[in-house]
Design a protein around this motif. Structure first.
Motif, PDB file in Angstrom:
ATOM      1  N   LEU A   1      -5.341  -0.681  -6.586  1.00 13.92           N
ATOM      2  CA  LEU A   1      -6.163   0.327  -5.926  1.00 13.92           C
ATOM      3  C   LEU A   1      -5.328   1.514  -5.463  1.00 13.92           C
ATOM      4  O   LEU A   1      -5.665   2.676  -5.726  1.00 13.92           O
ATOM      5  N   PHE A   2      -4.208   1.242  -4.808  1.00 15.81           N
ATOM      6  CA  PHE A   2      -3.431   2.329  -4.231  1.00 15.81           C
ATOM      7  C   PHE A   2      -2.484   2.977  -5.232  1.00 15.81           C
ATOM      8  O   PHE A   2      -2.038   4.101  -4.997  1.00 15.81           O
TER       9      PHE A   2
ATOM     10  N   MET B   1       0.826  -1.192   0.000  1.00 14.83           N
ATOM     11  CA  MET B   1       0.000   0.000   0.000  1.00 14.83           C
ATOM     12  C   MET B   1       0.872   1.258   0.000  1.00 14.83           C
ATOM     13  O   MET B   1       0.684   2.168  -0.821  1.00 14.83           O
ATOM     14  N   VAL B   2       1.838   1.293   0.899  1.00 15.74           N
ATOM     15  CA  VAL B   2       2.749   2.439   1.000  1.00 15.74           C
ATOM     16  C   VAL B   2       3.550   2.600  -0.289  1.00 15.74           C
ATOM     17  O   VAL B   2       3.670   3.707  -0.838  1.00 15.74           O
ATOM     18  N   ALA B   3       4.093   1.495  -0.780  1.00 11.17           N
ATOM     19  CA  ALA B   3       4.928   1.554  -1.983  1.00 11.17           C
ATOM     20  C   ALA B   3       4.112   1.961  -3.206  1.00 11.17           C
ATOM     21  O   ALA B   3       4.599   2.731  -4.051  1.00 11.17           O
ATOM     22  N   SER B   4       2.878   1.488  -3.328  1.00  9.59           N
ATOM     23  CA  SER B   4       2.038   1.837  -4.475  1.00  9.59           C
ATOM     24  C   SER B   4       1.651   3.309  -4.463  1.00  9.59           C
ATOM     25  O   SER B   4       1.654   3.964  -5.511  1.00  9.59           O
ATOM     26  N   VAL B   5       1.309   3.827  -3.301  1.00  8.08           N
ATOM     27  CA  VAL B   5       0.958   5.250  -3.216  1.00  8.08           C
ATOM     28  C   VAL B   5       2.172   6.106  -3.571  1.00  8.08           C
ATOM     29  O   VAL B   5       2.058   7.067  -4.340  1.00  8.08           O
ATOM     30  N   ALA B   6       3.328   5.763  -3.035  1.00  4.37           N
ATOM     31  CA  ALA B   6       4.539   6.534  -3.331  1.00  4.37           C
ATOM     32  C   ALA B   6       4.872   6.481  -4.822  1.00  4.37           C
ATOM     33  O   ALA B   6       5.207   7.512  -5.434  1.00  4.37           O
ATOM     34  N   GLU B   7       4.753   5.315  -5.416  1.00  4.75           N
ATOM     35  CA  GLU B   7       5.052   5.178  -6.845  1.00  4.75           C
ATOM     36  C   GLU B   7       3.987   5.876  -7.694  1.00  4.75           C
ATOM     37  O   GLU B   7       4.303   6.473  -8.711  1.00  4.75           O
ATOM     38  N   GLY B   8       2.739   5.822  -7.274  1.00  2.78           N
ATOM     39  CA  GLY B   8       1.675   6.525  -7.989  1.00  2.78           C
ATOM     40  C   GLY B   8       1.880   8.029  -7.974  1.00  2.78           C
ATOM     41  O   GLY B   8       1.661   8.709  -8.990  1.00  2.78           O
TER      42      GLY B   8
END
Length: 139
Positions: free
Chosen positions: A124-125, A44-51
């Motif tokens: 999702l994230f 979740m954290v990694a996906s938001v940061a990459e997004g």
């Protein structure tokens, strides 16, 4: 593909280490963490940061097919990193007990189920991170 898999992997590993340290700290006070949190929070954290990073570069949302492709690649990174980490956990008491009581086919099924959950979390994230990044660019 707009996603940087190395940066995603670093974010994922950093969040995993932070979860491990937080779990150890909470254990000192007799508290525990929810079991599924260690599976869901690092991607979740990694996906938001990459997004958010993707939003800075593209300045537009990803089309659905591209977002799914990126999420699948990020899930592949999680699978590879998990397999790489497996020798470190292989002889821990919890894993030994699981290996002795749960048939290997079921363990493999659980691994695939968790990867499918991680794929959904990544998708999702990643979209959520892109939206946050675009909103930040508007300000």
């Amino acid at each position: 593909m707009q996603v940087n898999l190395i940066r995603y992997a670093l974010w994922w590993m950093g969040a995993s280490v932070a979860m491990l340290l937080a779990g150890l700290l909470l254990a000192q006070f007799g508290l525990g963490m929810p079991a599924g949190l260690a599976t869901v929070l690092p991607p979740m954290v990694a996906s938001v940061a990459e997004g958010m990073r993707i939003a800075q570069v593209t300045r537009a949302p990803l089309p659905g097919r591209d977002a799914w492709t990126c999420a699948a690649a990020m899930t592949g990174v999680v699978a590879v990193l998990t397999v790489i980490q497996l020798p470190f956990y292989w002889n821990s008491p919890m894993v030994i007990e699981a290996r002795q009581t749960i048939p290997f086919v079921y363990l493999a099924g659980i691994f695939l189920l968790l990867l499918s959950v991680i794929l959904m979390v990544n998708r999702l994230f990643l979209g959520h991170g892109i939206k946050l990044g675009l909103k930040r660019l508007e300000e």
